[in-house]
Scaffold this active site. Structure first.
Site, PDB file in Angstrom:
ATOM      1  N   HIS A 261       0.822  -1.212   0.000  1.00 57.48           N
ATOM      2  CA  HIS A 261       0.000   0.000   0.000  1.00 57.48           C
ATOM      3  C   HIS A 261       0.859   1.268   0.000  1.00 57.48           C
ATOM      4  CE1 HIS A 261      -3.470  -2.510   0.367  1.00 57.48           C
ATOM      5  NE2 HIS A 261      -3.116  -2.951   1.558  1.00 57.48           N
ATOM      6  N   ASP A 312      -4.827  -7.922  -3.678  1.00 63.60           N
ATOM      7  CA  ASP A 312      -5.181  -7.721  -2.278  1.00 63.60           C
ATOM      8  C   ASP A 312      -6.480  -8.428  -1.900  1.00 63.60           C
ATOM      9  OD1 ASP A 312      -5.245  -6.878   0.318  1.00 63.60           O
ATOM     10  OD2 ASP A 312      -5.380  -4.752  -0.104  1.00 63.60           O
TER      11      ASP A 312
END
Length: 434
Positions: A261, A312
């Site tokens: 991220h 993800d």
């Protein structure tokens, strides 16, 4: 020896026509352009296989089920914990098998699975302590995708907060216990074992170097980093460091570390990551889904950080969508076009180093024989320049996928698993029935 003949192929020095690729023992032996048709013909544009640098396979069961009553990241997390409480090794295997089949159909040839659902209810170990990880290993093998299991150390429910009932399934109690369990796992030709620090919220500061030391130097180490502003605020309040600064202070930053991220970073954070030659894995479709924000992708690349992409939460599984989002999201943040070249985007989409397969990611002699062929005559790709495929194509345009020299997708259908969509529907419905 297997020979593939590509109508067009994206080679290290650009797109070439009539490319012959010879493969043996899962590796590319030779590559030549402007050749006569021979062997297995791959019509369209053939590219290196994409690398999925960050996945939580079980989150796929949340797709389309978290949009009610608006919600926040934290309410989404509660529903995710509810799902985690329902899984056991058998149901996890069945679900993950469908998820990994979907990934291959979308053009991914390797996946780094960020795995923290380790134990039974209440944290009771299974008779086989790695039963959940073994379920993922078998699911990936059955689906024909390379896997690096990033076995994740998860010890706390927040900084200074013990794990709750569901989180007890994630925890080994200490970094030493975690390392002992992970050491029991054995690698094979399509399966490798790396490690992960879940986050600075879930691993106390004094345990960080222990996790780092336990992961072999030639295997990747990942961490969720600065995904939410609240994480930064909690870390600074507790340690007087940003999460990146805390890793720097403990010597965890380095070339084998990947920050997942990396959304809310300071200029100093970016410098630390760049100076250490760490990686950053962006997961744009999940970051959009959760409202996380837009990370500084261009600034990180300019600082020397290795960029990659991941699916993800698997709210979307589409390698092209994740890859072009690096450019498109950065345009929104900067209000400028042309943030990345096509070659830079391809490098990020096929960045297998962070995924644990550094020999992959290019069509060249000696590389792993992972290939993805995209149809150039669909309603999305018709009339485009070959180098524009990352902006135009979608997972639905993938026609052939070769992993380690073996065809896993042919004519847009999975060769090893019949109708993965039916499998996914059945397993996900079953998980939400009780």
């Amino acid at each position: 020896m297997t020979t593939y003949w590509c109508e067009r192929a994206w080679l290290p020095d650009g797109v070439a026509d009539a490319v012959r690729i010879e493969v043996a023992d899962g590796r590319i032996v030779s590559v030549a352009a402007n050749t006569a048709r021979t062997g297995t013909v791959l019509n369209g544009l053939t590219m290196p296989g994409f690398a999925n640098g960050h996945s939580h396979a079980f989150h796929r069961a949340l797709r389309g089920r978290t949009h009610h009553e608006r919600g926040t990241f934290w309410t989404w997390r509660e529903r995710m914990y509810s799902l985690a409480a329902r899984l056991d090794p058998d149901s996890y295997y069945r679900l993950a098998r469908g998820v990994y089949a979907e990934m291959v159909l979308a053009g991914y040839t390797s996946v780094a699975e960020f795995h923290y659902l380790h134990h039974g209810p209440g944290g009771t170990p299974y008779a086989s302590p790695n039963a959940m990880g073994d379920a993922l290993r078998q699911a990936a093998r059955d689906a024909g995708i390379r896997m690096t299991l990033l076995d994740t150390c998860y010890l706390a429910g927040g900084i200074g907060v013990p794990p709750d009932e569901v989180q007890q399934r994630f925890s080994d109690g200490s970094a030493e216990n975690w390392a002992e369990r992970v050491a029991l796992m054995k690698e094979d030709d399509q399966f490798r074992v790396g490690g992960a620090i879940h986050s600075v919220r879930a691993v106390p500061e004094y345990e960080l170097p222990k996790v780092d030391d336990a992961v072999p130097e030639d295997r990747p180490l990942h961490i969720h980093l600065s995904e939410q502003r609240a994480e930064n605020e909690q870390c600074e309040a507790a340690y007087r460091w940003t999460p990146t600064g805390l890793l720097w202070d403990y010597g965890v930053l380095g070339e084998r570390l990947t920050a997942v991220h990396a959304t809310h970073l300071t200029e100093q954070d970016i410098k630390w990551l760049g100076d250490s030659r760490s990686g950053a894995c962006f997961c744009p479709t999940t970051e959009r889904d959760l409202g996380d924000g837009i990370g500084p992708a261009r600034s990180l690349l300019d600082a020397g950080v290795r960029l990659g992409i991941g699916s993800d939460s698997n709210a979307v599984v589409d390698a092209f969508e994740e890859t072009r989002a690096l450019e498109l999201d950065d345009r929104l943040a900067s209000e400028e076009r042309g943030r990345f070249t096509a070659d830079e985007l391809l490098a990020a989409g096929t960045e297998h180093v962070s995924a644990g397969w550094p020999e992959n990611g290019t069509i060249a002699a000696g590389a792993g024989a992972d290939l993805v062929t995209v149809a150039m005559d669909t309603v999305r790709t018709a009339g485009i320049e070959p180098s524009g495929v990352l902006f135009a194509a979608a997972a639905a345009d993938v026609r052939t996928v070769v992993v380690a020299g073996r065809e896993v997708v042919r004519d847009g259908a999975h060769v090893l698993i019949e109708r993965p969509e039916t499998l996914l529907a059945k397993e996900i419905e079953a998980l939400w029935q009780f």
